[in-house]
Scaffold this motif. Structure first.
Motif, mmCIF file in Angstrom:
data_model
loop_
_atom_site.group_PDB
_atom_site.id
_atom_site.type_symbol
_atom_site.label_atom_id
_atom_site.label_comp_id
_atom_site.label_asym_id
_atom_site.label_seq_id
_atom_site.Cartn_x
_atom_site.Cartn_y
_atom_site.Cartn_z
ATOM 1 N N PRO A 57 61.760 52.066 36.196
ATOM 2 C CA PRO A 57 63.274 51.930 35.550
ATOM 3 C C PRO A 57 64.105 51.133 36.518
ATOM 4 O O PRO A 57 64.175 51.433 37.900
ATOM 5 C CB PRO A 57 63.188 53.365 35.444
ATOM 6 C CG PRO A 57 62.459 54.087 35.245
ATOM 7 C CD PRO A 57 60.906 53.054 36.055
ATOM 8 N N GLY A 58 64.762 50.309 35.692
ATOM 9 C CA GLY A 58 65.759 49.565 37.178
ATOM 10 C C GLY A 58 65.108 47.984 37.766
ATOM 11 O O GLY A 58 65.563 48.448 38.692
ATOM 12 N N LYS A 59 63.766 47.934 37.904
ATOM 13 C CA LYS A 59 63.446 47.674 38.188
ATOM 14 C C LYS A 59 62.643 46.382 37.226
ATOM 15 O O LYS A 59 62.510 46.588 36.350
ATOM 16 C CB LYS A 59 61.849 47.739 38.653
ATOM 17 C CG LYS A 59 62.259 48.802 40.624
ATOM 18 C CD LYS A 59 60.993 49.493 41.104
ATOM 19 C CE LYS A 59 61.326 49.966 41.969
ATOM 20 N NZ LYS A 59 60.386 50.640 42.861
ATOM 21 N N GLU A 60 62.401 45.053 38.218
ATOM 22 C CA GLU A 60 61.828 43.657 37.065
ATOM 23 C C GLU A 60 60.029 44.257 37.428
ATOM 24 O O GLU A 60 59.584 44.942 37.921
ATOM 25 C CB GLU A 60 61.686 42.706 38.554
ATOM 26 C CG GLU A 60 62.870 42.048 38.314
ATOM 27 C CD GLU A 60 63.456 40.592 39.289
ATOM 28 O OE1 GLU A 60 64.473 40.906 38.945
ATOM 29 O OE2 GLU A 60 62.312 40.222 39.293
ATOM 30 N N ARG A 61 59.502 43.274 35.689
ATOM 31 C CA ARG A 61 58.134 43.492 35.533
ATOM 32 C C ARG A 61 57.303 43.036 36.509
ATOM 33 O O ARG A 61 57.577 41.554 36.621
ATOM 34 C CB ARG A 61 58.614 42.892 33.876
ATOM 35 C CG ARG A 61 56.911 44.174 33.024
ATOM 36 C CD ARG A 61 57.209 42.663 32.252
ATOM 37 N NE ARG A 61 57.829 43.510 31.393
ATOM 38 C CZ ARG A 61 58.194 43.666 30.076
ATOM 39 N NH1 ARG A 61 57.043 43.083 28.800
ATOM 40 N NH2 ARG A 61 59.032 44.562 29.176
ATOM 41 N N GLU A 62 56.297 43.390 37.241
ATOM 42 C CA GLU A 62 55.621 42.729 37.949
ATOM 43 C C GLU A 62 54.260 43.017 37.204
ATOM 44 O O GLU A 62 53.949 43.133 36.509
ATOM 45 C CB GLU A 62 55.517 43.694 39.336
ATOM 46 C CG GLU A 62 54.963 45.433 39.079
ATOM 47 C CD GLU A 62 55.070 45.668 40.623
ATOM 48 O OE1 GLU A 62 56.326 45.133 41.065
ATOM 49 O OE2 GLU A 62 54.932 46.914 40.695
ATOM 50 N N GLY A 63 53.203 41.951 37.884
ATOM 51 C CA GLY A 63 52.094 42.290 37.738
ATOM 52 C C GLY A 63 50.942 42.840 38.296
ATOM 53 O O GLY A 63 51.956 42.725 39.874
ATOM 54 N N VAL A 64 49.919 43.933 37.917
ATOM 55 C CA VAL A 64 49.709 44.343 38.005
ATOM 56 C C VAL A 64 48.155 43.804 38.709
ATOM 57 O O VAL A 64 47.127 44.261 39.702
ATOM 58 C CB VAL A 64 49.385 45.456 37.419
ATOM 59 C CG1 VAL A 64 48.287 46.879 38.595
ATOM 60 C CG2 VAL A 64 50.827 45.911 37.785
ATOM 61 N N SER A 65 47.561 43.537 37.968
ATOM 62 C CA SER A 65 45.924 43.310 37.831
ATOM 63 C C SER A 65 45.712 42.416 36.496
ATOM 64 O O SER A 65 46.292 42.390 35.736
ATOM 65 C CB SER A 65 45.004 44.220 37.492
ATOM 66 O OG SER A 65 43.578 43.948 37.452
ATOM 67 N N CYS A 66 44.891 41.610 36.394
ATOM 68 C CA CYS A 66 44.047 40.389 35.603
ATOM 69 C C CYS A 66 42.751 39.634 35.918
ATOM 70 O O CYS A 66 41.934 40.112 36.839
ATOM 71 C CB CYS A 66 45.488 39.126 36.094
ATOM 72 S SG CYS A 66 45.359 37.539 34.920
ATOM 73 N N ILE A 67 42.588 39.174 34.428
ATOM 74 C CA ILE A 67 41.111 38.538 34.749
ATOM 75 C C ILE A 67 40.613 37.652 34.235
ATOM 76 O O ILE A 67 41.725 37.744 32.652
ATOM 77 C CB ILE A 67 40.499 40.136 34.498
ATOM 78 C CG1 ILE A 67 38.844 40.101 33.997
ATOM 79 C CG2 ILE A 67 40.656 40.304 32.811
ATOM 80 C CD1 ILE A 67 37.643 40.790 33.624
ATOM 81 N N THR A 68 40.193 37.227 34.473
ATOM 82 C CA THR A 68 39.749 35.280 33.533
ATOM 83 C C THR A 68 39.002 35.165 32.419
ATOM 84 O O THR A 68 38.118 36.597 32.590
ATOM 85 C CB THR A 68 39.637 34.124 34.934
ATOM 86 O OG1 THR A 68 38.435 34.592 35.061
ATOM 87 C CG2 THR A 68 40.812 34.096 35.952
ATOM 88 N N THR A 69 40.192 35.092 31.716
ATOM 89 C CA THR A 69 37.919 34.924 30.437
ATOM 90 C C THR A 69 36.878 33.869 30.892
ATOM 91 O O THR A 69 36.463 34.400 30.340
ATOM 92 C CB THR A 69 39.114 34.162 29.145
ATOM 93 O OG1 THR A 69 40.033 34.835 28.624
ATOM 94 C CG2 THR A 69 38.403 33.933 27.986
ATOM 95 N N SER A 70 37.537 33.164 31.128
ATOM 96 C CA SER A 70 35.788 32.676 31.617
ATOM 97 C C SER A 70 35.224 32.854 32.861
ATOM 98 O O SER A 70 34.238 33.100 32.214
ATOM 99 C CB SER A 70 35.875 30.893 32.129
ATOM 100 O OG SER A 70 37.548 31.173 33.269
ATOM 101 N N ALA A 71 35.837 32.830 33.669
ATOM 102 C CA ALA A 71 34.479 33.704 34.464
ATOM 103 C C ALA A 71 34.667 34.887 34.990
ATOM 104 O O ALA A 71 33.898 35.848 35.642
ATOM 105 C CB ALA A 71 34.776 33.083 36.278
ATOM 106 N N GLY A 72 35.614 35.972 34.615
ATOM 107 C CA GLY A 72 35.835 37.014 34.291
ATOM 108 C C GLY A 72 36.330 37.017 36.092
ATOM 109 O O GLY A 72 36.175 38.686 36.712
ATOM 110 N N SER A 73 36.896 36.639 36.569
ATOM 111 C CA SER A 73 37.833 36.581 38.236
ATOM 112 C C SER A 73 38.491 37.814 37.975
ATOM 113 O O SER A 73 39.040 37.991 36.876
ATOM 114 C CB SER A 73 37.815 35.167 38.566
ATOM 115 O OG SER A 73 36.473 34.398 38.790
ATOM 116 N N THR A 74 39.022 38.403 38.616
ATOM 117 C CA THR A 74 40.223 39.484 38.651
ATOM 118 C C THR A 74 40.875 39.308 39.459
ATOM 119 O O THR A 74 40.111 38.951 41.504
ATOM 120 C CB THR A 74 39.084 41.033 39.021
ATOM 121 O OG1 THR A 74 38.509 40.964 40.218
ATOM 122 C CG2 THR A 74 38.258 41.378 37.791
#
Length: 124
Positions: free
Chosen positions: A41-58
């Motif tokens: 609440p009251g904050k911007e949306r932020e990226g937490v984690s991600c995984i790539t489709t090709s290599a599965g890099s995190t």
């Protein structure tokens, strides 16, 4: 069109764990990486984690490294976010997102599709 459905949120005490799931479907799914974002609440949306489709890099934002783990089940087109040692500051609405390739953990500008969100509340 890509559809994303999150589940697994809830209320947990500090130090507890939750596992979020993101079921993905639709045409062209391999054209996107899959990420988790959150918005308090009251904050911007932020990226937490991600995984790539090709290599599965995190990738992880610094504040969750060592506590959160992203993984995927290719056969089920599902991405998971295991969250351990949760803190009150992790409280937010968590969104699954289809991110343009090569833009893992970038800003929301590179998100092509969003899920509906699942609430995570860390409180005693």
């Amino acid at each position: 069109q890509v559809q994303l459905v999150e589940s697994g949120g809830g209320l947990v005490q500090p130090g507890g764990s939750l596992r979020l799931s993101c079921a993905a479907s639709g045409f062209g799914l391999n054209n996107y990486d899959i990420g988790w974002f959150r918005q308090a609440p009251g904050k911007e949306r932020e990226g937490v984690s991600c995984i790539t489709t090709s290599a599965g890099s995190t990738y992880y934002r610094d504040s969750v490294k060592g506590r959160f783990t992203i993984s995927r089940d290719r056969a089920k087109n599902t991405v998971f976010l295991q969250m351990n040692s949760l803190k009150p500051e992790d409280t937010a609405l968590y969104y699954c997102a289809a991110v343009r390739l090569g833009r893992c953990l970038s800003t929301t500008d590179y998100v092509a599709y969003w899920g509906q969100g699942t609430q995570v509340t860390v409180s005693s």
